[in-house]
Design a protein around this motif. Structure first.
Motif, short mmCIF file in Angstrom:
data_model
loop_
_atom_site.label_atom_id
_atom_site.label_comp_id
_atom_site.label_asym_id
_atom_site.label_seq_id
_atom_site.Cartn_x
_atom_site.Cartn_y
_atom_site.Cartn_z
N SER A 114 0.70 -1.73 -0.05
CA SER A 114 0.09 -0.10 -0.12
C SER A 114 0.70 1.47 0.16
O SER A 114 0.51 2.45 -0.11
N GLN A 117 1.34 3.84 -3.05
CA GLN A 117 0.33 4.72 -3.33
C GLN A 117 0.14 6.02 -2.64
O GLN A 117 -0.49 7.31 -2.81
N TYR A 142 -4.63 -0.95 -8.67
CA TYR A 142 -3.52 -0.28 -7.49
C TYR A 142 -3.23 1.03 -8.04
O TYR A 142 -2.99 2.18 -7.48
#
Length: 454
Positions: A114, A117, A142
């Motif tokens: 994650s 991002q 994503y």
């Protein structure tokens, strides 16, 4: 600029897109998109850069940057220690304006991290950007939510003529056209009834010249090999073997108990020890997908005449061979034949990437599994490809088209030969026909083939 010598067509691409910081380099296989993409990344001069590629290409990208851009700190983001180093350098804001940091990661891993991002102001480069053409996949979702300042898209066969697959890439290039508007402007469709519901079917394309102009305005370059380089001719040859009685029986009944001990390369049950191959298999086609799978196996690993034909083909030439295959059982049986012929082997698949024999032995046989090696790799030391079986399913057209480019590329001096081992009157013939027109063999087509075999 690093001390690199670029070919005229590569310089043309870089010069044409000099003013763009969002580019799409759709260069045919063999035109050196790796060199062009890496140089564009260098010219953009962002301190933080993330390169996303297939798992099998991570080492190639790391080697490329470390070889030609040694002043850059390059991290393998698939390794925990180097990923931590990469993230710490960014979080600590330890990079100066003269520093360049590059992280390389594969598509199947990035959406599980994650942290990427959270970053902004970096350069994002996607190798084989066609892998995000389906915007509903986890990887595409994503990547489309990342916040790069600059984008470099690389692909050898971006759409295989299917322009609807470009929409997600257009978003990364900064062309914020909605999917509805994109399809309405460039894709022709019709609605057909499929059982109890209707589905939308693509029938063609419209305003293609306008689409290409719009893409050019957003930094896209499309370039075919024949436009810039004269490569040797290509020769294709089909080698047919008859369908077995077992194949016909299975296609009729959707069931077969098969004794594999009659295959030439196995003499008794002890030969199966440690080989992950069983002497007897039960084939059950209880639905269209499993029936298709079993039919393909009966046309490949369980087809004695095809295995014999493979042996004869390999024996016909002492040169290097590239062999494309699908299933692990195929590899086991094909390698056993190669061993019996005293031929050294290399392999590229999800378990191994050993090219020692290919690099150093002129009589080697290199076995390549489609998903692991069809979309990347330079094998122009060989001029012969054998297709023991063909790819089938989603993405099979791209895999097949790109597999042909593994030998037909810059540096190839000889005529390239492509041999197709085909079971006469089987689904393989239909599959090859569909691949040649850029289509994939659907369940409906398979159903037609089943009826023909009854």
């Amino acid at each position: 600029m690093p001390d690199l010598k670029f070919m005229p067509h590569q310089l043309k691409v870089l010069n044409t897109t000099e003013q763009f910081n969002h580019v799409g380099y759709y260069l045919d296989m063999g035109l050196g998109k790796t060199f062009v993409g890496a140089e564009k990344l260098w010219e953009l001069n962002n301190p933080i850069n993330i390169v996303v590629c297939q798992k099998s290409k991570v080492d190639d990208w790391l080697d490329h940057f470390r070889t030609y851009y040694p002043q850059v700190k390059t991290c393998d983001l698939t390794k925990k220690s180097e990923s931590i180093t990469f993230n710490n350098l960014i979080d600590a804001q330890a990079l100066t304006k003269d520093d360049t940091l590059i992280g390389v990661i594969n598509y199947d891993l990035i959406f599980r991290r994650s942290i990427y991002q959270k970053y902004s102001g970096f350069t994002l480069m996607l190798d084989e950007s066609s892998l995000i053409s389906n915007e509903s996949t986890s990887r595409a979702k994503y990547i489309l939510k990342m916040h790069p300042e600059s984008v470099i898209l690389l692909s050898g066969t971006p759409t295989a003529g299917k322009y609807e697959k470009l929409w997600s890439q257009c978003q990364l290039l900064g062309w914020n056209i909605t999917k509805t508007a994109f399809w309405g402007s460039y894709v022709q469709t019709t609605w057909v009834e499929d059982g109890t519901f209707k589905r939308q079917v693509i029938t063609g394309y419209k305003n293609v010249d306008h689409l290409k102009r719009k893409l050019a305005q957003h930094g896209c370059i499309f370039m075919k090999t024949e436009e810039v380089i004269q490569l040797p001719d290509k020769v294709e040859q089909k080698i047919f073997v008859p369908a077995t009685k077992e194949y016909r029986k299975f296609m009729k009944n959707s069931y077969l108990m098969l004794d594999t001990l009659n295959l030439q390369e196995f003499h008794d049950e002890s030969d199966f020890d440690g080989k992950d191959v069983t002497p007897r298999v039960e084939l059950v086609g209880d639905n269209q997908l499993t029936k298709l799978l079993c039919a393909r196996q009966l046309c490949g690993q369980y087809h004695k005449d095809k295995l014999d034909a493979f042996r004869d083909l390999i024996e016909s030439s002492e040169e290097r061979w590239i062999v494309f295959y699908n299933f692990n059982d195929e590899l086991i049986r094909l390698k056993k034949i190669a061993e019996a012929l005293n031929r050294p082997t290399s392999e590229v698949n999800g378990h191994d990437r050993d090219l020692n024999a290919y690099e150093h032995r002129s009589d080697s046989i290199t076995f390549i599994q489609y998903q692991a090696g069809a979309m990347g790799g330079n094998y122009q030391k060989s001029c012969r490809i054998c297709y023991f079986t063909l790819p089938l399913g989603k993405g099979s057209c791209d895999l097949w088209e790109q597999s042909k480019k593994r030998i037909h590329r810059i540096g190839q001096q000889n005529i390239c030969f492509y041999y197709y081992l085909m079971v006469k009157g089987s689904i393989e013939e239909r599959n090859l026909q569909m691949l040649k027109v850029g289509k994939e063999l659907t369940d409906d087509l398979f159903r037609d083939q089943t009826h023909q075999s009854d």
